[in-house]
Each structure stands twice: as structure tokens, then as C-alpha cells.
Motif scaffolding. Structure first.
Motif: not given
Length: 124
Positions: A16-20, A38-45, A50-53, A58-67
Motif C-alpha cells: 500500500f505504501m509503495t502505491f500511495a 490535480g495535485l489535491g486529488g492525487v494527495i487525497l487518493v 496510506a490509510l491501509f498502509e 501498526v498491528p505488525a509493529n505491535r505484534l512484533g515488538f518484544e515488549e
């Protein structure tokens, strides 16, 4: 098992990040409706993607974090993230966007990243 789930979620997040971040530079231009934005529309897309990123990252880091019971320290999570990011980006650039070819300097750079992973994970 948390480590495996963390790696899988980080990989999906990076798709998702790469496509965003980069999809609008080449791939999305081929879509008529997107080319008219326009640029504004591209930013919104891009923000929408990035929301899906973050939904996966966030869950990946929470699951993987040792604490939290995962196998990785913060430094390890960051280095893993960078290697996954560059791997996903490279595969997308070469096979999806088809804008670049993998060159020897890319391979050497990735080899150095693998060396960084070794150094970060090694118990001294």
C-alpha cells in the motif's frame, strides 16, 4: 508465530505504501480519471491508500515488538521495515511500474542492507 505475522503484515503494508507514494508517478497516470486529478486529488487518493498502509503497519509493529510478546526490538523492527520496504519497492518498480531495471549497484546496496540486518540482530 508473532514474528511471521509481523513480517507478513509489514509486507502488505509496504504494498500500500509503495502505491500511495509512487503509484501516481507512473502507474495511475494511465487511468483516465486519475490523469485528470490535480495535485489535491492525487494527495487525497494517496492518503486513502496510506490509510491501509497504517491499518497493516501498526498491528505488525505491535505484534512484533518484544515488549508486546513479539520477537523484535525497536531497532530490529526498523531494520526489518527498511529491508521489506526496499524489496517491495524494487519488485514493484521492476515488474509492476516497469520503469527501472535492477542493476548491479542495487544488488550491492541490498547486500549491504542484509549485512545491516545481520549486525542489528547479532548478539554481541
Amino acid at each position: 508465530m508473532k514474528g511471521v505475522y509481523s513480517l507478513l503484515l509489514l509486507t502488505v503494508s509496504n504494498l500500500f505504501m509503495t502505491f500511495a507514494w509512487y503509484g501516481h508517478l507512473h502507474l495511475f497516470k494511465k487511468m483516465a480519471w486519475f490523469a485528470k486529478l490535480g495535485l489535491g486529488g492525487v494527495i487525497l487518493v494517496s492518503w486513502g491508500l496510506a490509510l491501509f498502509e497504517y491499518v497493516f503497519q501498526v498491528p505488525a509493529n505491535r505484534l512484533g515488538f518484544e515488549e508486546n510478546g513479539g520477537p523484535f526490538s525497536l531497532f530490529q523492527l526498523k531494520v526489518i521495515q527498511e529491508v521489506i520496504t526496499l524489496t517491495v519497492f524494487t519488485l514493484c518498480a521492476v515488474f509492476v511500474f516497469k520503469t527501472d531495471k535492477l542493476a548491479w549497484n542495487h544488488v550491492v546496496g541490498f547486500g549491504l542492507l542484509v549485512a545491516a540486518v545481520y549486525v542489528i540482530f547479532r548478539k554481541w
